[in-house]
Design an enzyme around this catalytic site. Structure first.
Site, PDB file in Angstrom:
ATOM      1  N   PRO A 336      -3.023   2.470   1.046  1.00 57.37           N
ATOM      2  CA  PRO A 336      -4.228   2.304   1.530  1.00 57.37           C
ATOM      3  C   PRO A 336      -4.527   2.744   3.078  1.00 57.37           C
ATOM      4  O   PRO A 336      -5.633   2.559   3.465  1.00 57.37           O
ATOM      5  CB  PRO A 336      -4.101   0.695   1.881  1.00 57.37           C
ATOM      6  CG  PRO A 336      -2.642   0.621   2.077  1.00 57.37           C
ATOM      7  CD  PRO A 336      -1.854   1.663   1.274  1.00 57.37           C
ATOM      8  N   SER A 337      -3.658   3.516   3.710  1.00 58.35           N
ATOM      9  CA  SER A 337      -3.853   4.142   4.988  1.00 58.35           C
ATOM     10  C   SER A 337      -4.859   5.255   4.930  1.00 58.35           C
ATOM     11  O   SER A 337      -5.026   6.194   3.748  1.00 58.35           O
ATOM     12  CB  SER A 337      -2.681   4.405   5.466  1.00 58.35           C
ATOM     13  OG  SER A 337      -2.110   5.590   4.945  1.00 58.35           O
ATOM     14  N   CYS A 338      -5.343   5.736   5.957  1.00 60.99           N
ATOM     15  CA  CYS A 338      -6.203   6.708   6.196  1.00 60.99           C
ATOM     16  C   CYS A 338      -5.285   7.865   6.482  1.00 60.99           C
ATOM     17  O   CYS A 338      -5.482   8.725   7.488  1.00 60.99           O
ATOM     18  CB  CYS A 338      -7.103   6.415   7.447  1.00 60.99           C
ATOM     19  SG  CYS A 338      -8.071   5.225   7.248  1.00 60.99           S
ATOM     20  N   ASP A 339      -4.534   8.274   5.505  1.00 60.05           N
ATOM     21  CA  ASP A 339      -3.612   9.533   5.708  1.00 60.05           C
ATOM     22  C   ASP A 339      -3.375  10.137   4.329  1.00 60.05           C
ATOM     23  O   ASP A 339      -2.943   9.460   3.237  1.00 60.05           O
ATOM     24  CB  ASP A 339      -2.379   8.901   6.048  1.00 60.05           C
ATOM     25  CG  ASP A 339      -1.279  10.087   6.565  1.00 60.05           C
ATOM     26  OD1 ASP A 339      -1.440  11.011   5.791  1.00 60.05           O
ATOM     27  OD2 ASP A 339      -0.902   9.881   7.533  1.00 60.05           O
ATOM     28  N   ASN A 380      -2.068   2.057  10.824  1.00 59.28           N
ATOM     29  CA  ASN A 380      -3.414   1.379  10.346  1.00 59.28           C
ATOM     30  C   ASN A 380      -3.590  -0.111  10.511  1.00 59.28           C
ATOM     31  O   ASN A 380      -4.342  -0.594   9.866  1.00 59.28           O
ATOM     32  CB  ASN A 380      -3.555   1.771   9.033  1.00 59.28           C
ATOM     33  CG  ASN A 380      -4.111   3.412   8.742  1.00 59.28           C
ATOM     34  OD1 ASN A 380      -4.802   3.646   7.892  1.00 59.28           O
ATOM     35  ND2 ASN A 380      -3.311   4.078   9.539  1.00 59.28           N
TER      36      ASN A 380
END
Ligand SMILES: Cc1ncc(COP(=O)(O)O)c(C=O)c1O
Length: 400
Positions: A336-339, A380
């Site tokens: 789910p992370s912005c990575d 995050n």
């Protein structure tokens, strides 16, 4: 499907009765979380003792350092392989005697060696001269295990290159340790999630030769540490533990029949992996322009919340949805992370039900090892992985 073993571990669903009961009774509990059955740890410990009766078990605390796990293993007689001051303190706080701790990390701060020695820890592993000198200075008279290198072939999570010295350097380190008045042993690790039961054969043959050479110089080892590497049940099949026992006992008899010292093992994954199930939720399902065949399924757990060993798709957990749902189709699984590194499985060929919806639950089986301890604190803004411990003996949840 028939439950297997005294703790009711169903090798196919990956659930035990207490885990299944916990999940059924907590369907509204926010995900992600790990449910962990302490009885499986005890079962695995006894299976390992049965397969390798000559070996003393030092549980590798790093695999799952939860106090509940350590306390259960302590209660059934395990010793502990520790990697840091933090792990030493945790064990000591539980009342575990320091004589049952071995400081197995080959990369230690000198002040942490001094701390360990002050506390009563007298077993240390090294694979380099500078590390040995730290131990000589800070822990005089203790026992030093010299770790030899392996190539990690056959392991899904190899521990090669970064660790271990070659045999001639090992001999030199042993001589130096003996000269400094330390007793010594040899150790190696064949790589984690080792799927080849013959992986111990070559290192044991080499170590046998080395021990004979050293004996010729009047240097007698007090111990031999066979490391960890015993597997959990992921997607790729693994041999039964008994086959590891048979192969290792055979290699020991062939190459070290005359060895009179202690034999140690340092299992992590084997003892705790199959004991845990991670419950997670689908956050998003979408299609990406460059791949119109597979759906991208984004879970609320990823690389940074405990699934670090999916790196390079090395450890392939069994993934499923509760209940029987036919009509599966290909998916890419991501966190789910912005990575963009937070993609779990793209090439491994995972499938999930075609009618999977946002909000559905997805289960990751045999995730009791190297998950909660890898989980980041706040990347995050996601919380560290929550863990619940269950046990048939305690009729339900014993800790949360
Ligand atoms: C020194 C040492 N011992 C034991 C282990 C445990 O290995 P496994 O989980 O494969 O049993 C590890 C894993 O990293 C390790 O570094």
């Amino acid at each position: 499907m028939q439950p297997v073993g005294a703790v009711g571990l169903d090798e196919v669903t990956g659930l035990t009765t207490p885990i299944a009961r916990f999940l059924d009774g907590n369907s509204h509990l926010p995900t992600p979380f790990l449910v962990f059955d302490l009885d499986v740890v005890a079962l695995r410990y006894h299976q390992l003792r049965e397969a390798l009766p000559m070996a003393k078990v030092f549980y590798a605390v790093k695999a799952n350092p939860a106090e509940e796990v350590l306390a259960r293993l302590d209660s059934i007689g395990s010793s502990f392989d520790v990697a840091s001051r933090g792990e030493i303190e945790r064990c000591l706080n539980l009342g575990i005697d320091p004589s049952r701790l071995a400081y197995g990390n080959t990369i230690k701060k000198e002040r942490d060696i001094a701390f360990a020695f002050e506390q009563g820890v007298t077993t240390f592993t090294v694979d380099a001269e500078a590390e040995l000198e730290k131990v000589v200075r800070q822990a005089p008279g203790s026992t030093v295990y010299v770790r030899t290198a392996t190539d990690g072939t056959g392991a899904d999570w190899p521990l090669s290159r970064k660790f271990g010295c070659d045999l001639s350097e090992a001999a030199a380190l042993v001589r130096r340790a003996a000269w400094a008045g330390m007793s010594f042993g040899l150790s190696f690790h064949v790589g984690s999630q080792q799927r080849d039961v013959q992986a111990w054969e070559r290192p044991l043959a080499d170590v046998g030769d080395l021990l004979r050479q050293l004996r010729g110089e009047g240097l007698e080892a007090v111990g031999l540490n066979l490391g960890g590497g015993f597997p959990s049940h992921y997607v790729d099949p693994v041999p039964e533990l008994a086959a590891y026992g048979t192969a290792i006992r055979r290699s020991l008899a062939a190459h070290l029949g005359d060895f009179g010292g202690e034999v140690l093992v340092e299992p992590g994954r084997y003892l705790v992996g199959d004991a845990g199930v991670i419950e997670t939720e689908v956050v998003l399902i979408s299609r990406r322009p460059d791949n119109d065949e597979a759906r991208w399924v984004y879970l609320d757990i990823g690389m940074f919340n405990g699934l670090t060993e999916t790196l390079d798709e090395s450890i392939r957990y069994r993934v499923g949805t509760p209940g029987d749902r036919a009509n599966q189709g290909p998916v890419v699984l991501a966190g789910p992370s912005c990575d963009s590194a937070d993609v779990l499985y793209e090439k491994a060929g995972y499938q999930l039900p075609l009618d999977l919806r946002i909000g559905d639950r997805v289960r990751l089986l045999s995730t009791g090892a190297y998950t909660s301890s890898y989980s980041s604190v706040w990347f995050n803004g996601f919380e560290p992985l929550r863990c619940f411990f269950v046990s048939a003996e305690d009729q339900g949840v014993v800790a949360a």
